[in-house]
Design a protein around this motif. Structure first.
Motif, PDB file in Angstrom:
ATOM      1  N   GLU A  26       0.856  -1.265  -0.161  1.00 29.09           N
ATOM      2  CA  GLU A  26       0.013  -0.058  -0.093  1.00 29.09           C
ATOM      3  C   GLU A  26       0.727   1.205   0.128  1.00 29.09           C
ATOM      4  O   GLU A  26       0.201   2.326  -0.170  1.00 29.09           O
ATOM      5  CB  GLU A  26      -1.101   0.182   1.239  1.00 29.09           C
ATOM      6  N   MET A  27       2.071   1.125  -0.056  1.00 33.28           N
ATOM      7  CA  MET A  27       2.973   2.374   0.286  1.00 33.28           C
ATOM      8  C   MET A  27       4.126   2.530  -0.868  1.00 33.28           C
ATOM      9  O   MET A  27       4.285   1.606  -1.544  1.00 33.28           O
ATOM     10  CB  MET A  27       3.826   2.168   1.594  1.00 33.28           C
ATOM     11  N   VAL A  28       4.743   3.676  -0.681  1.00 34.38           N
ATOM     12  CA  VAL A  28       5.564   3.997  -1.681  1.00 34.38           C
ATOM     13  C   VAL A  28       6.472   4.926  -1.267  1.00 34.38           C
ATOM     14  O   VAL A  28       6.319   5.998  -0.555  1.00 34.38           O
ATOM     15  CB  VAL A  28       4.738   4.376  -3.017  1.00 34.38           C
ATOM     16  N   ASN A  29       7.856   4.940  -1.506  1.00 34.57           N
ATOM     17  CA  ASN A  29       8.743   5.874  -1.375  1.00 34.57           C
ATOM     18  C   ASN A  29       8.870   7.027  -2.639  1.00 34.57           C
ATOM     19  O   ASN A  29       8.829   6.437  -3.679  1.00 34.57           O
ATOM     20  CB  ASN A  29      10.391   5.255  -1.320  1.00 34.57           C
ATOM     21  N   PRO A  30       9.177   8.127  -2.316  1.00 36.93           N
ATOM     22  CA  PRO A  30       9.139   9.026  -3.223  1.00 36.93           C
ATOM     23  C   PRO A  30      10.526   8.703  -4.225  1.00 36.93           C
ATOM     24  O   PRO A  30      10.190   9.072  -5.401  1.00 36.93           O
ATOM     25  CB  PRO A  30       9.433  10.235  -2.677  1.00 36.93           C
ATOM     26  N   LYS A  31      11.162   8.054  -3.688  1.00 34.73           N
ATOM     27  CA  LYS A  31      12.462   7.688  -4.399  1.00 34.73           C
ATOM     28  C   LYS A  31      12.273   6.371  -5.026  1.00 34.73           C
ATOM     29  O   LYS A  31      12.791   5.358  -4.314  1.00 34.73           O
ATOM     30  CB  LYS A  31      13.676   7.703  -3.643  1.00 34.73           C
ATOM     31  N   SER A  32      11.353   6.126  -5.888  1.00 41.41           N
ATOM     32  CA  SER A  32      11.115   4.785  -6.531  1.00 41.41           C
ATOM     33  C   SER A  32      10.629   5.031  -8.139  1.00 41.41           C
ATOM     34  O   SER A  32      10.036   6.155  -8.403  1.00 41.41           O
ATOM     35  CB  SER A  32       9.894   4.059  -5.761  1.00 41.41           C
TER      36      SER A  32
END
Length: 727
Positions: A406-412
């Protein structure tokens, strides 16, 4: 003119129907009765909620008392603001014409028995002036003494309406005193129990975090009716909400000492826009009313959960070895293979690979990047997950894996490709919690993506045995690019989107065990546990802290739902103490075996074998909390099989005082007429059991009335006793 005539006729039909026939509706388990009754104006009121009376005719004596209530004090089941309701309403609406009042009147009800134990009652209420309908649902579980309550809200107005309150349940009592036990805390210090009196006014327990919603407070409570909650005495209400998002409980004591308990989704920033013909279904409020204190209430909830709610509630659970404490993010195939060998040596069922296995453009070397890119990091694992699954099979253990879909790093790469999939304010500086943002699960495209994370893993690795599903951030930067002008629907639609994903996973992979993890106990609700076999109680695995945390969660959850791992937290505690603290629950290890001495390693191996031999007692038996850690320097809990032939007693000395006066611990739940052989188990190699626990035989009556001297003055000392009935 024709529309006005139709409205008048509809009003006359509803009012005439409600006025001519008074209805009394009985909703009951084997032990509890909730009796509802219509008033002369067709409104629906709570007549009674308490112990079930053997003669149903006796409830009629309460009708006079209900009729004598003054306006504003009558116990309406689902009141709305703006009428004669002077206190907190259950329902709030703004109609197409701006009117903010609805009067709900009884239309009909139906009762359906789905099994010998389960009955569902549906009550339909309608407004005579506006095409608004509310259905009240009550599902009772007779043997378990559990009642579920929820609502369905719909309308046929020309344009969308706005609902600002939408409670799942509203219950009433009248007592001289009320006491509330709440369960609050934070990361690594979950479910701290605190009891306080409820006096005039309102006490609110709520969450506004969206995801990881239980970070600061858990979605369950206990109310002592007449006195403070006690373990084995007194009447208590124990309730919880089946919702994996923002929740709110309101406890309101009015000027006449009536208590209202209102449960449901928190409407904070969530006044929902409801289209014509759309049905808004609230989550179930689950409650039990116990006249024998919290111990009986907990056993009701635990038994119900195993039988009806928890995924694979009657099934087994996998013991495991996790790599996190051994490796963190720093590992490769060879290191993981060696840990699988350790798992085999321990005798656990499975090896679990935690965070750090994914990302290539932004490899997951820490928590600042890579989240969202669910491709195996080639530099760490050149042969991918299939090679790990094959290695585990060759070594003789199952293989499980960690995800946080459900989550994400902006650096991805995912964020670079789909910033429109992220909950994120378009015109303000972003706030990051743990260097990450939350994907917008109100968006069907995002739901498809999250499902595909699991589906790809399972399709590529059909023998994958387990998923640890994490959720480390609340919803921040509250804005959905998908919902556009309906931002007020986001908190609700996010959770509904999550359920759509989990429903698809369960449908395609019905036998896949999954751990519900949320940076510890950030998600601990019974709706999520329809899809997960267990939950991670806390990232805090210090055994002393775990005694308190597990005590708190055991108020509402069965042992097999509570994941408890043996780790290296608190080196002052022996490996035996750490293992013994985890033994009553779903056992796992997250420890570097190389740090243990040979005799400690041998103990852990033997402990796993012992656990497998006796776990049927804790997984399926009745729990009795004997001595609370909140009451002093010791704690004890026991489990008794349904047949009363077997029992386990777990006793822990935490930090006893010098020359402390120790008291015997009285057992519970045994058959007083039977005789029980008592043996101390799970001993360190070469250790001998205490004289009183070396195959001595006692009557059940003796064990419950006199008890056993299981406590010592040793710091961080533990003892497990096995009780077996003898002929």
């Amino acid at each position: 003119m024709r529309k006005k005539v139709s409205a008048i006729l509809f009003f006359l039909v509803v009012v005439t129907h409600a006025t001519l026939r008074s209805e009394t509706i009985h909703i009951q388990t084997n032990e509890t009765a909730l009796v509802l009754q219509t008033g002369q104006q067709g409104r629906l009121y709570q007549l009674y909620l308490g112990p079930r009376l053997s003669d149903p005719g006796q409830y009629a004596h309460l009708e006079t008392a209900m009729r004598s209530h003054a306006n504003g004090q009558a116990w309406e089941v689902y009141p709305v603001s703006g009428t004669e309701t002077f206190f907190e309403p259950a329902f709030g609406i703004r109609h197409n014409d701006g009117n903010m009042t609805t009067v709900l009147q009884y239309v009909s009800h139906s009762v359906k028995k789905t099994t010998d134990d389960v009955t569902e009652t549906v009550i339909t209420l309608k407004d005579a002036l506006y095409p608004v309908q509310v259905k009240l649902y009550y599902k009772t579980f007779a043997k378990e003494n559990i009642i579920q309550s929820w609502t369905e809200i719909s309308h046929r107005e020309k344009r969308p309406v706005n609902i600002s309150r939408y409670a799942s349940s509203m219950l009433y009592w009248k007592r001289a005193r009320y006491y509330l036990t709440e369960f609050s805390g934070d990361w690594a210090k979950e479910v701290n129990m605190r009891t306080l009196p409820l006096d005039f006014g309102k006490k609110v327990i709520d969450s506004k975090l969206g995801a990881r919603a239980n970070l600061h407070v858990s979605p369950f409570f206990t109310v002592g009716l007449g006195g403070a909650p006690r373990e084995n005495e007194g009447q208590v209400l124990m309730g919880t909400l089946a919702w994996t998002g923002n929740f709110r409980f309101i406890f309101e004591v009015d000027n006449e000492q009536n208590l209202r308990v209102i449960s449901g989704i928190n409407p904070y920033a969530a006044d929902y826009t409801l289209d014509p013909g759309q049905v808004f279904t609230t989550p179930a409020f689950i409650f039990t009313l116990s006249n024998q204190g919290t111990g009986k209430g907990s056993r009701n909830l635990q038994r119900w959960a195993r039988n009806y709610q928890l995924k694979d509630g009657r099934g087994d659970r996998l013991t495991l070895l996790n790599n996190w404490e051994s490796t963190g993010f720093d590992f490769n195939e060879a290191r993981l293979d060696s840990l699988m060998v350790e798992a085999r040596y321990l005798g656990v069922d499975m090896f679990l690979l935690d965070d750090g296995w994914f990302g290539n453009k932004y490899p997951r070397h820490g928590d600042t990047q890579g989240l969202g890119d669910w491709q195996v990091t080639r530099s760490k694992l050149p042969n991918g997950v299939p090679a790990l699954v094959k290695a585990a099979t060759r070594i003789g253990v199952k293989f499980g894996i960690w995800i946080e879909p459900e989550m994400v790093n902006p650096k991805s790469e995912l964020f670079e490709k789909h910033p429109d999939w992220v909950i994120m304010l378009p015109n303000r500086e972003r706030y990051y919690y743990r260097n990450q943002l939350v994907l917008d699960l109100s968006n069907p495209a995002v739901q498809e993506h999250v499902f595909n994370v699991v589906d790809h893993l399972m399709t590529e690795n059909p023998e994958l045995a387990y998923l640890k599903w994490d959720c480390n951030s609340p919803v921040t930067n509250i804005y959905s690019p998908y919902l556009k002008e309906r931002q007020n629907n986001l908190y609700v639609d996010y959770v509904r989107g999550l359920y759509k994903v989990l429903e698809r996973i369960r449908a395609k992979y019905p036998d896949l065990p999954m751990m519900l993890c949320s940076g510890g106990g950030g998600r601990t609700d019974y709706e999520a546990l329809r899809y997960f076999t267990e939950f991670w109680c806390s990232d805090n695995t210090d055994p002393v802290e775990r005694l308190f945390i597990q005590w708190g969660y055991s108020q509402f959850f069965p042992a097999k739902a509570m994941a408890a791992h043996v780790t290296s937290w608190n080196h002052d505690a022996s490996i035996k103490f750490r293992v013994d603290v985890a033994m009553p629950y779903k056992l796992g290890f997250d420890i570097n075996l190389e740090e243990l001495r040979p005799e400690e390693q041998a103990f852990c191996r033997a402990a796993v074998a012992t656990y497998n031999r006796v776990k049927n007692i804790t997984f399926g038996g009745d729990q009795y909390r004997l001595v609370s850690p909140y009451d002093g320097n010791h704690t004890a809990v026991m489990y008794v099989s349904g047949s009363q032939e077997q029992a386990l007693l777990f006793a822990y000395d935490i930090y006893p005082r010098f020359a402390e006066n120790l008291l015997p611990v009285q057992c519970q739940g045994l058959d007083p007429a039977r005789r029980y052989r008592v043996r101390e188990i799970n001993l360190m190699p070469g250790a001998k059991p205490g004289e009183a626990f070396n195959d001595k035989v006692y009557s059940g009556e003796y064990l419950m009335e006199v008890g056993l001297d299981v406590f010592t003055t040793g710091k961080l000392h533990s003892r497990i006793l096995e009780l077996s009935a003898v002929e």
